[in-house]
Design a protein around this motif. Structure first.
Motif, short mmCIF file in Angstrom:
data_model
loop_
_atom_site.label_atom_id
_atom_site.label_comp_id
_atom_site.label_asym_id
_atom_site.label_seq_id
_atom_site.Cartn_x
_atom_site.Cartn_y
_atom_site.Cartn_z
N CYS B 72 -10.58 20.48 -2.14
CA CYS B 72 -10.09 21.77 -2.60
C CYS B 72 -8.61 21.94 -2.31
O CYS B 72 -8.08 23.04 -2.46
N SER B 73 -7.96 20.89 -1.88
CA SER B 73 -6.53 20.90 -1.60
C SER B 73 -6.16 21.93 -0.54
O SER B 73 -5.13 22.57 -0.61
N ARG B 74 -7.02 22.10 0.46
CA ARG B 74 -6.72 23.01 1.58
C ARG B 74 -6.17 22.16 2.72
O ARG B 74 -6.89 21.81 3.65
N LYS B 75 -4.88 21.86 2.60
CA LYS B 75 -4.31 20.88 3.52
C LYS B 75 -4.21 21.43 4.93
O LYS B 75 -4.40 20.71 5.91
N ARG B 76 -3.88 22.72 5.06
CA ARG B 76 -3.63 23.28 6.38
C ARG B 76 -4.92 23.25 7.22
O ARG B 76 -4.94 22.70 8.32
N GLU B 77 -6.02 23.77 6.65
CA GLU B 77 -7.27 23.79 7.39
C GLU B 77 -7.73 22.37 7.72
O GLU B 77 -8.19 22.11 8.83
N ALA B 78 -7.62 21.48 6.74
CA ALA B 78 -8.03 20.09 6.96
C ALA B 78 -7.22 19.50 8.11
O ALA B 78 -7.77 18.84 9.00
N GLY B 79 -5.92 19.74 8.11
CA GLY B 79 -5.05 19.21 9.15
C GLY B 79 -5.46 19.71 10.52
O GLY B 79 -5.52 18.95 11.49
N GLU B 80 -5.82 21.01 10.60
CA GLU B 80 -6.23 21.56 11.89
C GLU B 80 -7.49 20.89 12.41
O GLU B 80 -7.59 20.53 13.58
N LEU B 81 -8.46 20.69 11.49
CA LEU B 81 -9.71 20.04 11.91
C LEU B 81 -9.46 18.61 12.34
O LEU B 81 -10.05 18.12 13.30
N ILE B 82 -8.55 17.91 11.62
CA ILE B 82 -8.26 16.52 11.99
C ILE B 82 -7.62 16.48 13.38
O ILE B 82 -7.94 15.62 14.20
N GLN B 97 -8.44 8.05 11.86
CA GLN B 97 -7.23 7.54 11.17
C GLN B 97 -7.39 7.61 9.66
O GLN B 97 -6.47 7.97 8.94
N ARG B 98 -8.60 7.26 9.22
CA ARG B 98 -8.85 7.27 7.77
C ARG B 98 -8.71 8.69 7.20
O ARG B 98 -8.15 8.90 6.14
N LEU B 99 -9.24 9.65 7.98
CA LEU B 99 -9.12 11.04 7.53
C LEU B 99 -7.66 11.47 7.48
O LEU B 99 -7.22 12.15 6.54
N GLN B 100 -6.91 11.05 8.48
CA GLN B 100 -5.47 11.37 8.51
C GLN B 100 -4.79 10.80 7.27
O GLN B 100 -4.00 11.47 6.60
N ALA B 101 -5.15 9.56 6.93
CA ALA B 101 -4.55 8.93 5.75
C ALA B 101 -4.93 9.67 4.48
O ALA B 101 -4.11 9.83 3.57
N MET B 102 -6.16 10.16 4.45
CA MET B 102 -6.57 10.90 3.25
C MET B 102 -5.81 12.22 3.15
O MET B 102 -5.54 12.70 2.04
N LEU B 103 -5.46 12.80 4.29
CA LEU B 103 -4.64 14.01 4.27
C LEU B 103 -3.26 13.68 3.68
O LEU B 103 -2.73 14.43 2.86
N TYR B 104 -2.71 12.52 4.07
CA TYR B 104 -1.44 12.10 3.48
C TYR B 104 -1.56 11.95 1.97
O TYR B 104 -0.67 12.34 1.22
N GLU B 105 -2.68 11.36 1.55
CA GLU B 105 -2.90 11.20 0.11
C GLU B 105 -2.89 12.56 -0.59
O GLU B 105 -2.32 12.72 -1.65
N CYS B 106 -3.53 13.53 0.07
CA CYS B 106 -3.61 14.87 -0.50
C CYS B 106 -2.22 15.49 -0.59
O CYS B 106 -1.93 16.26 -1.50
N GLN B 107 -1.34 15.11 0.34
CA GLN B 107 0.03 15.63 0.32
C GLN B 107 0.95 14.78 -0.56
O GLN B 107 2.16 14.94 -0.52
#
Lengths: 195, 310
Positions: B72-82, B97-107
């Motif tokens: 859903c492109s909710r980067k802020r909430e995702a980042g907090e959970l990570i 680490q994989r989740l962090q990388a996926m956050l980068y992809e989203c950004q």
């Protein structure tokens, strides 16, 4: 290149289709009439949301042709939304279909679906043919919404309201119909059975 | 107490929106009630983390919630959970680490995401998910031929991966190389031999290649697809789901009669019988489930009539 107008309903249908299947490439046929070299888009038939392959596309076109004959409306174009919004170029299949339609139809317009933003309030780009018979993006000024002059944010607010009302779940394309024959790919308003 | 109240609220949402299928990948971005659910889950997990509970099984769900937030492109909430996960499991955890990388992809910072995946793969060369993410990055950058090459390398290691073959097929179709796509679908049929959708899609691809022989092959596969899922029986409570195969049978025979190598005379009596059956079936289904479409379907049947051709 001629001018194109699009009705609000058709605009909503195109974007409903691309929002409903937001992870897929979607395409469909534009219906309307031509008047004094102006192409007027009054209705839209959404076709597919996975891969576009020949047999089912042919099935759809034969039925749309019959629909046009019965309702005295013309097939005047084609729209395509890429799977990846950021990709500039059109997918090869879109060009191939547009080529085919260009040879078949008397006059045709080709719309690419993109993001709705300040520069492009309708989120649609008319694509014209240049002298080398290639599809190139032309100015968005050619395209306008029918009716009175509205503020640039009007189309966006309309589609937002449309999505919030949950209308997307009631929207069906031809591929949905193939998986469930009770779904209406003409997307007629449920109150009036036919136009 | 607060924890259970969140769960109750969640089940309430699920009841109200029983039509929403959470498993479906389609329409996620636009489903507002879905975002509500995610939001409640998110608040819930922040809460239990603060309460310092050691229930490890909930972290599986946290991972799913992060993926949905990214969808859903909710980067802020995702980042907090990570960040919460990083505190819990440390920065070296591959899954985090994989989740962090996926956050980068989203950004849209693909280079950093790719770096993380490459580092993971150096340590664990058999990490399937990281490799798949790398293919996804190539695809979102528009490097389709490179994505195909990497996917081929992937499939040499993980030959039985259903989704990977499906993805390879769709990439080939995108580049209009139908023969390669057909090969992928042959592999898919071998993996799931009773999945009727695969037969009908395979037939679609073979039909798209064209030629009299291919139309007959397509016809056989459409028929087999219907054999596996006829779904139009009198006492069925749901409408038939395999209309494309019925249309496919009519279309492939029509195309065969119009192609250079084929003609009506070359079809045998069983094929003609099948053609008539398909036409009747189509009429029956239409009049039962969508009577307003009857004129259109009748027009379709008339214009694909093979008997008037010769």
């Amino acid at each position: 290149m001629s001018e194109i107008t699009i009705s609000l309903q058709s605009f909503l249908k195109i974007h409903s289709h691309s929002f409903k299947y937001c992870t897929n490439a979607v395409n469909g046929i534009l219906l309307g009439y031509v008047e004094k070299s102006v192409l007027n888009i009054t209705d839209v038939i959404p076709l597919s949301h996975s891969m576009t392959l020949l047999p089912m596309f042919e099935v759809a076109l034969i039925q749309i042709e019959a629909y046009c004959k019965i309702n005295q409306i013309e097939m005047i174009g084609y729209y395509y939304a890429n799977e990846n919004t950021f990709e500039k170029d059109l997918e090869p299949i879109a060009k191939r279909v547009a080529d085919k339609l260009y040879n078949e139809l008397n006059s045709m317009c080709f719309l690419g679906v993109t993001e709705i933003n300040e520069d492009n309030p309708l989120g649609l780009i008319p694509i014209g043919r240049n002298n080398e018979n290639q599809w190139v993006k032309s100015s968005i000024k050619q395209l306008r919404l029918t009716g009175d002059k509205q503020s640039p944010s009007y189309p966006k607010s309309m589609i937002q309201a449309h999505v919030k009302d949950g209308k997307l779940t009631q929207f069906n394309d031809f591929e949905d119909y193939l998986n469930n024959p009770t779904l209406d790919w003409l997307n007629r308003p449920s109150s009036s059975s036919s136009q | 107490m607060a924890e259970t109240s969140y769960l109750l609220e969640l089940s309430d949402y699920q009841n109200k929106n029983s039509k929403i299928n959470i498993n479906s990948n389609e329409g996620m971005l636009t489903n507002y009630s879905f975002i509500h659910i995610i939001h409640i889950l998110y608040t819930y997990f922040v809460l239990i983390n603060n309460n310092n509970n050691n229930i490890y099984s909930v972290y599986d769900v946290v991972e799913q919630v992060i993926l949905s937030l990214l969808d859903c492109s909710r980067k802020r909430e995702a980042g907090e959970l990570i960040d919460l996960l990083k505190l819990k499991f440390g920065k070296d955890s591959v899954r985090v680490q994989r989740l962090q990388a996926m956050l980068y992809e989203c950004q849209n910072v693909y280079s950093r995401a790719n770096e993380i995946y490459s580092n993971i793969l150096e340590k664990y060369p058999a990490d399937m998910l990281s490799m798949k993410r790398q293919i996804a990055i190539l695809k979102s950058n528009g490097n389709y031929s490179q994505a195909i090459t990497l996917l081929n390398t992937f499939l040499q290691i993980f030959m039985g991966d259903f989704e990977a073959w499906l993805e390879l097929a769709s990439l080939h179709i995108r580049l209009l190389s139908y023969r390669n796509a057909a090969f992928c679908y042959e592999e898919l049929i071998l993996i799931q031999p009773i999945n009727h959708v695969l037969y009908s899609k395979y037939a679609d691809i073979i039909y798209s290649i064209g030629g009299a022989d291919n139309y007959i092959v397509a016809l056989k596969y459409y028929t087999h697809s219907l054999e596996l899922n006829i779904s139009n029986e009198p006492n069925n409570s749901y409408p038939p789901t395999n209309l494309s195969s019925i249309y496919g049978i009519i279309m492939s025979m029509y195309a065969y009669c119009n192609s250079s190598g084929g003609s009506l005379a070359k079809l045998n009596e069983h094929q003609i019988e099948l053609y008539n059956w398909a036409q009747n079936e189509l009429k029956q289904i239409t009049s039962k489930y969508s009577p307003t479409k009857l004129p259109l379907v009748t027009a379709f049947i008339n214009s694909t009539n093979i008997k008037q051709q010769d």
